[in-house]
Write an enzyme that holds these catalytic residues in place. Structure first.
Site, PDB file in Angstrom:
ATOM      1  N   GLY A 157      -4.226  23.253  58.602  1.00  0.00           N
ATOM      2  CA  GLY A 157      -4.827  22.386  57.608  1.00  0.00           C
ATOM      3  C   GLY A 157      -4.343  20.961  57.753  1.00  0.00           C
ATOM      4  N   GLY A 158      -4.661  20.145  56.753  1.00  0.00           N
ATOM      5  CA  GLY A 158      -4.329  18.731  56.815  1.00  0.00           C
ATOM      6  C   GLY A 158      -2.845  18.458  56.828  1.00  0.00           C
TER       7      GLY A 158
ATOM      8  CG  ASP B 143      -4.590  20.736  47.135  1.00  0.00           C
ATOM      9  OD1 ASP B 143      -5.717  20.704  46.601  1.00  0.00           O
ATOM     10  OD2 ASP B 143      -4.430  20.915  48.351  1.00  0.00           O
TER      11      ASP B 143
ATOM     12  CB  VAL C 126       1.130  28.096  58.943  1.00  0.00           C
ATOM     13  CG1 VAL C 126       2.128  29.136  58.460  1.00  0.00           C
ATOM     14  CG2 VAL C 126       1.043  26.951  57.942  1.00  0.00           C
TER      15      VAL C 126
ATOM     16  N   GLY D 219      -0.404  20.635  58.088  1.00  0.00           N
ATOM     17  CA  GLY D 219       0.355  21.188  59.191  1.00  0.00           C
ATOM     18  C   GLY D 219      -0.244  22.456  59.766  1.00  0.00           C
TER      19      GLY D 219
ATOM     20  N   GLY E  74      -2.427  29.765  60.193  1.00  0.00           N
ATOM     21  CA  GLY E  74      -2.970  28.810  59.241  1.00  0.00           C
ATOM     22  C   GLY E  74      -2.968  27.411  59.816  1.00  0.00           C
TER      23      GLY E  74
ATOM     24  CE  LYS F 239       2.701  22.758  55.352  1.00  0.00           C
ATOM     25  NZ  LYS F 239       2.509  22.651  53.893  1.00  0.00           N
TER      26      LYS F 239
END
Length: 702
Positions: free
Chosen positions: A382-383, A498, A387, A385, A380, A401
């Site tokens: 994203g903004g 979120d 993963v 971090g 994973g 993470k």
């Protein structure tokens, strides 16, 4: 058909006169060292007084264009010399055997007797090329067939001359082929010369042993740090610098010590290199020992044993002192490292409110678990971090993470997520296993969720599973239960901030797990705490939150309403293509509901297969969640209760909803339950409610 014949003889390469044996006369310091761009290295020299012997003499001539060029003998241009390989490159005339204008064959051959010279044709570094149609070319060691011991060659044929093209000859970049050579190949249009490599040696003696025994003082290896080796191409010998030295072995003192420490490969990584005369030595840093056998820095077992024994003795006789020392070390770690996760205040707050109810991993454990954070372990990104999937002791999979960027805002978000998740224990919320405090970059460790996200199940790579609508409804219900727990049972309440389908993970049984609390906050106790920077995901953001900058539980409700639309319509929340008025899923849906045209946004499989009452009930619930006024929206508990009842209707179509109470609650006139028992997240599923297992990695980061 015209026939061409080309011959090149290994013994017919260079036209050089026989020369006397070399002497040991040394070159003067005033000898010219370069001719044009070519460096002239002894035993070669420009002038007889500058070379080892006459056949090493180089003539430097100024050409018509004003450029100086070196020549061996009278007509062979010297391109370069090599002392390490004992070779030279010269320009070689191209031999031809072609028909002239009168139809007669004319041969253009040249050669010399190589035996009294130091030069031999290199049988390794040259290419033998034959050009022509129906042409045979051969190379031999003698013109006389009686004395010939070596003969080789090749044949060139042309099936269709018109198919030939101009270009470089394969395997020989120094020669450019032209189609005109087939019809008019001669010295003029052929370019005249191509490079050729010659091996050279000191050939006045047959071998090193004979040369050393010679009493006339003609032994050529004059440097004290040089070695002699018999020539591999003909009689004689060549000189080279000994291992660890570099330079010219044919000059006294010509081989100087070479600094091997300039080469990064001399010693292993982390080792210390020290140059010595004719060699080098490797050593390792404290705690490691250099292995000559493996050329590696291995742990110093003797030192480790001694330290271990000393430590045990110290522990036995100084236990109380060690306890004080450990406390000081722990305090230093907290001050220097955990400060980046939110500071000592966060640490003390966690201890006082919830205790360290999770594992504190060491950096070494996480590096080992992820194979040093190998790219193949990324599950994973994203903004907030990156993963990684990891495996810790007992073969337990975990998700690790790490913060993508190191700035104060993201450190604060990671600290916030650590504080929030450490207080939560619910089956529909991703579980925080632990954290790492030893590193500068914050690290959180979660339980591993294998089956991706709800977003992927509806729109992405897991869409091929063709999950049933009842299963999607169950997942939405479970996610609502998790959010309800955050709003109603966490102390203080937690606002996720979120909510979206990409943050609803699916475990091995495809049970929903709400994740990613980087944007979450604790419910504020006064009005001033509401002011914050708006953050979230486009398509899910509460319009009221965007206007007031006040994040509330009803902001999560709005975002969850968009998730319900994804379940209901199978469409993404935001489309970047198409008309601007149709890009927002929530706007399209609310317009359709206002016009009483729900079918306009429903997919065919929902219209044709699902209960109209079920679909309408879910649509009404989504509509109320998306109310522009937050106070008119239902609570997450009411949403969970309603989804539970809708699930019962999905699983048991004969069960009817109490429509009057439903309308009453959704219109905001009542805060009571919908009139039926709340279905739990673990409600028994029917045959169509099962989802096949799919071992895919989940995305924990936005």
């Amino acid at each position: 058909m015209e026939v061409r014949f080309l011959q090149l003889g290994a013994g017919l390469l260079l036209l050089l006169a026989a020369q006397p044996a070399p002497t040991t006369a040394l070159p003067s310091p005033q000898c010219q060292k370069k001719c044009g761009n070519v460096e002239i290295q002894y035993p070669f020299g420009i002038g007889l007084e500058c070379s080892l012997a006459p056949y090493f003499n180089v003539s430097c001539r100024v050409q018509e264009d004003g450029i100086s060029k070196p020549f061996i003998s009278d007509d062979l241009e010297l391109l370069d010399t090599s002392l390490t390989r004992s070779t030279i490159r010269v320009l070689n005339n191209i031999a031809t055997y072609c028909y002239n204008a009168s139809g007669l064959l004319e041969a253009n051959f040249w050669g010399f007797d190589a035996s009294p010279t130091p030069y031999r044709f290199s049988d390794i570094l040259n290419k033998f090329i034959v050009i022509g149609c129906n042409t045979i070319g051969f190379i031999s060691d003698s013109d006389d067939s009686k004395d010939r011991s070596y003969l080789s060659g090749c044949i060139s044929t042309c099936s269709k001359v018109s198919d030939l093209t101009n270009g470089s000859c394969s395997g020989a970049a120094a020669f450019n082929f032209s189609t005109t050579y087939i019809n008019t190949f001669n010295e003029t249009n052929a370019g005249g010369q191509v490079p050729m490599v010659l091996d050279w040696a000191i050939r006045n003696e047959s071998s090193c042993e004979v040369a050393r025994r010679n009493k006339t003082g003609t032994y050529a290896c004059l440097s004290s740090n040089s070695e002699c080796a018999d020539s591999s191409n003909g009689p004689g010998y060549v000189c080279s610098c000994s291992k660890g030295y570099a330079g010219n072995p044919y000059l006294p003192g010509g081989c100087q010590d070479y600094d091997e420490c300039k080469d990064s490969s001399s010693c292993p990584s982390g080792g210390i290199c020290r140059n010595t005369e004719g060699g080098y030595q490797c050593s390792c840093r404290a705690g490691r020992k250099f292995s000559d056998k493996n050329k590696t820095c291995d742990p110093d077992t003797g030192l480790i044993i001694g330290v271990t024994v000393g430590f045990l003795v110290l522990m036995i006789f100084s236990f109380s002192g060690q306890m004080i020392l450990q406390r000081r070390k722990l305090k230093k770690v907290k001050q220097e490292h955990f400060r980046q996760h939110g500071g000592m205040l966060l640490f003390e707050r966690m201890k006082s409110e919830n205790g360290l109810a999770f594992t504190v991993f060491t950096e070494r454990e996480l590096i080992h678990a992820t194979n040093n954070y190998d790219k193949s372990r990324v599950i994973g990104k994203g903004g907030h971090g990156m993963v990684y999937k990891g495996i810790v002791k007992d073969n337990m999979p975990i998700a690790i993470k790490r913060c993508a960027l190191i700035d104060e805002r993201q450190k604060k978000e990671f600290g916030q997520e650590l504080l929030i998740l450490s207080q939560i224990n619910h089956k529909n919320i991703v579980k925080l296993v632990g954290c790492c405090l030893e590193v500068e970059v914050p690290i959180l460790v979660y339980e591993f969720i294998p089956n991706g996200t709800l977003f992927e199940l509806i729109h992405g790579k897991n869409q091929a599973l063709q999950i049933s609508f009842s299963s999607l409804l169950r997942i939405a219900h479970e996610a609502a239960e998790g959010l309800n727990f955050l709003h109603s049972y966490a102390s203080p309440p937690i606002i996720h901030g979120d909510v979206k389908s990409a943050n609803i993970l699916l475990d091995g049984n495809y049970m929903a797990k709400v994740s990613d609390f980087g944007a979450s906050i604790l419910a504020p106790s006064d009005k001033e705490q509401y002011v914050t920077m708006v953050q979230g995901t486009c398509g899910y953001l509460d319009p009221e939150y965007m206007q007031t900058c006040e994040l509330t539980e009803k902001s999560d409700v709005y975002s969850f309403g968009v998730v319900l639309l994804e379940v209901l319509t199978g469409q993404e929340p935001l489309k970047l293509d198409g008309p601007e008025t149709q890009r927002s899923l929530s706007s399209n849906f609310l317009s359709a509901m206002k016009e009483n045209n729900l079918d306009a946004v429903l997919p065919n499989h929902i219209k044709g297969q699902e209960s109209a009452e079920l679909v309408r009930g879910l649509a009404e619930l989504a509509k109320h969640c998306l109310d522009m006024c937050g106070s008119n929206r239902p609570s997450m508990k009411e949403i969970a209760d309603e989804l539970g009842r809708l699930r019962k209707l999905s699983l048991h179509p004969w069960v009817q909803l109490e429509t009057e109470e439903t309308r009453s609650l959704l219109s905001g006139t009542s805060t009571a339950s919908f009139g039926m028992e709340t279905a739990t997240a673990g409600y028994p599923t029917q045959e169509g409610d099962n989802v096949p297992m799919n071992p895919r990695s989940s995305y924990y980061a936005r």
